[in-house]
Design an enzyme around this catalytic site. Structure first.
Site, mmCIF file in Angstrom:
data_model
loop_
_atom_site.group_PDB
_atom_site.id
_atom_site.type_symbol
_atom_site.label_atom_id
_atom_site.label_comp_id
_atom_site.label_asym_id
_atom_site.label_seq_id
_atom_site.Cartn_x
_atom_site.Cartn_y
_atom_site.Cartn_z
ATOM 1 N N CYS A 84 5.628 3.630 7.554
ATOM 2 C CA CYS A 84 4.397 3.887 8.302
ATOM 3 C C CYS A 84 3.798 2.572 8.830
ATOM 4 O O CYS A 84 4.356 1.966 9.736
ATOM 5 C CB CYS A 84 3.413 4.672 7.440
ATOM 6 N N HIS A 171 6.246 9.380 5.329
ATOM 7 C CA HIS A 171 6.125 8.896 3.950
ATOM 8 C C HIS A 171 7.191 9.543 3.061
ATOM 9 O O HIS A 171 6.962 10.612 2.485
ATOM 10 C CB HIS A 171 4.726 9.194 3.399
ATOM 11 N N GLU A 173 8.063 8.723 0.141
ATOM 12 C CA GLU A 173 7.692 8.664 -1.275
ATOM 13 C C GLU A 173 6.887 9.875 -1.724
ATOM 14 O O GLU A 173 6.754 10.127 -2.922
ATOM 15 C CB GLU A 173 6.910 7.373 -1.567
#
Length: 512
Positions: A84, A171, A173
């Site tokens: 990002c 993202h 994660e």
């Protein structure tokens, strides 16, 4: 930490998800540390990492106060993965173009893989990912190619494989990115060439040594609540220094039903620890009288908690250290140097400036699921290791607004019923956290042919791995019905039950 394992460094640019990146990597058996974006290239070089990840962040790379890194980091020759904001920063550094998006993209998106770089090896061509950004890359830097696109993001992934540089606009994660773990794994193993080598045995060995070195022949007070975190802290420190540890259990009147008795039985009798019980219910309730603001309540409870310790320590000889069960998630939710604050946490906020103790926080690099693994490794019984997460302010933040004895009793009794029925249904391991809260609103009802105007009780139940993100639990309707019927019939002054079906984000797990 002993360098007997490969390490991935994560640079913190302010994302609330930055701790998750390190957590995902540790799940693979590879050690990962989070460092501020201000770290120098020389400092990173001295750590000898196998790769670097730039986290996301709330800033714009062109905005006032934009966060940057030491540009020499790009000259270290290490693989770099920008997430990002990290991708945008990389783009800016190498001469690409970043612009403000027409609409901020937040939520799930369908990603289409256009170029199977090492990052996307063995991943499907289409996958759901989690977006959270206001800027986007509109022009590639020289030497980079587009790896992936989405409907609103023409350059959702890019790479320069010759230089081992990768970036994604989403993202990976976050659990909502369905193949995010695999993508990070591809970077860690496929790009960086890491090997598995970090585990909880390593952690225990290093922490025991660190505690002994820090404490020496001094004495430690442990804030024991009987929850998972403080229990693991107490056992870990007791294993390191034995009788140099004194546990103080403060009953602030904000505990769950029968909790105080259970704590004393388990630790004083079961673990043979020196546990001092302090009855401080009246003291806390007097301080909280008339207080409605949740942040103020947290600060008051945190302050009073430490002052109680001060009072008890003054009765003891030579207490120098205070042990706390602060976790990684506590720190990120309270805001790091670069993360925007969501809420203050009782373990990292509200500490008085004149506190007479030095803090020991041996779990502050671990996530909740890692703490449970650690507890099992230390031989702590399952009924403690798998206990429900419970905040330090206790029921004080599950009674919204002003706290009264009547409201506490409603939450205490309704919560006990909820826990009992969840366990009966065999859902206690499946549901990560569950509790009742009292929003303070009253509504009209009919009970026994009479009009009532009583409280509404909210039920919160979520599934999660580490508390950083969570989904509302799909508890079977018949179980919810039993819980609702029992609470309304068995708990005085309640005539309505509601179920919270909000995920995290956008909501936090606790209501205050």
């Amino acid at each position: 930490m002993k360098k007997q394992h490969d390490t991935i460094i994560v640079l913190d640019f302010g994302s609330q998800y930055n701790q998750l990146i390190a957590r995902r990597i540790r799940e693979f058996g590879v050690y990962s540390e989070l460092h501020p974006h201000t770290i120098t290239a020389e400092e990173i070089k001295a750590m000898n990492p196998k790769g670097i990840i730039f986290s996301g962040g709330p800033n714009s790379v062109y905005g006032e106060g934009a966060l940057h890194c030491d540009e020499k980091i790009f000259e270290l020759g290490l693989p770099i993965f920008g997430i990002c904001y990290g991708m945008q920063l990389m783009t800016q550094h190498f001469g690409g173009k970043v612009e403000r998006a027409n609409h901020r993209e937040y939520g799930k998106a369908v990603l289409k893989v256009e170029n199977e770089s090492k990052l996307y090896a063995n991943l499907p061509e289409e996958q759901v990912v989690w977006m959270s950004h206001g800027d986007l890359v509109t022009g590639l830097p020289e030497g980079f190619v587009v790896d992936a696109t989405s409907e609103s993001c023409p350059i959702a992934g890019m790479s320069n494989e010759g230089e081992n540089l990768y970036g994604v606009q989403f993202h990976p994660e976050v659990r909502h990115s369905e193949h995010g773990n695999d993508l990070i794994k591809n970077f860690v193993f496929g790009v960086c060439g890491c090997s598995e080598g970090w585990n909880m045995e390593n952690f225990i060995e290093v922490e025991l040594e660190k505690i002994r070195e820090t404490v020496g022949d001094k004495k430690v007070l442990c804030a024991l609540s009987g929850g998972v975190d403080s229990s693991v802290v107490a056992v870990l420190i007791h294993k390191a220094i034995g009788d140099q540890l004194t546990c103080i259990f403060v009953d602030h009147g904000l505990l769950r039903k029968d909790e105080a008795e259970g704590v004393m039985k388990t630790f004083s009798e079961g673990f043979h620890m020196n546990v001092i019980k302090v009855d401080a219910q009246e003291r806390f309730m007097n301080k909280l009288k008339g207080v409605e603001d949740p942040e103020q309540k947290r600060k008051i409870i945190g302050n009073e908690f430490i002052y109680v310790f001060d009072d008890e320590a003054s009765k003891l000889q030579g207490m120098d250290f205070l042990a706390q069960g602060t976790l990684y998630t506590d720190i990120v939710e309270s805001g790091t140097a670069t993360a925007q604050t969501i809420k203050s946490h009782h373990n990292v906020g509200g500490l008085p400036e004149d506190m007479q103790f030095k803090l020991i926080e041996p779990l502050n690099t671990l996530f909740k699921d890692e703490v449970r693994v650690l507890g099992s490794e230390l031989g702590i019984p399952d009924e403690i290791v798998w206990r429900q997460p419970f905040p330090g302010p206790g029921l004080g933040i599950r009674v919204l607004g002003e706290i009264t004895e009547e409201k506490l009793e409603i939450v205490r009794e309704s919560d006990a019923i909820l826990r009992e029925e969840i366990i009966k249904a065999g859902l206690d391991r499946e549901v990560w956290q569950y509790f009742t809260a009292l929003p303070g609103m009253r509504s009209v009802g009919v009970m026994g042919d009479e009009r009532t105007y009583d409280y509404t009780v909210g039920i919160r139940a979520v599934t999660s791995i580490d508390g950083m993100t969570a989904d509302w639990a799909r508890i079977p309707w018949d179980v919810l019905e039993k819980i609702s019927v029992r609470i309304v019939n068995e708990v005085k002054h309640v005539n309505r039950i509601v179920y919270d079906i909000t995920s995290k984000p956008p909501a936090t797990i606790e209501w205050e």
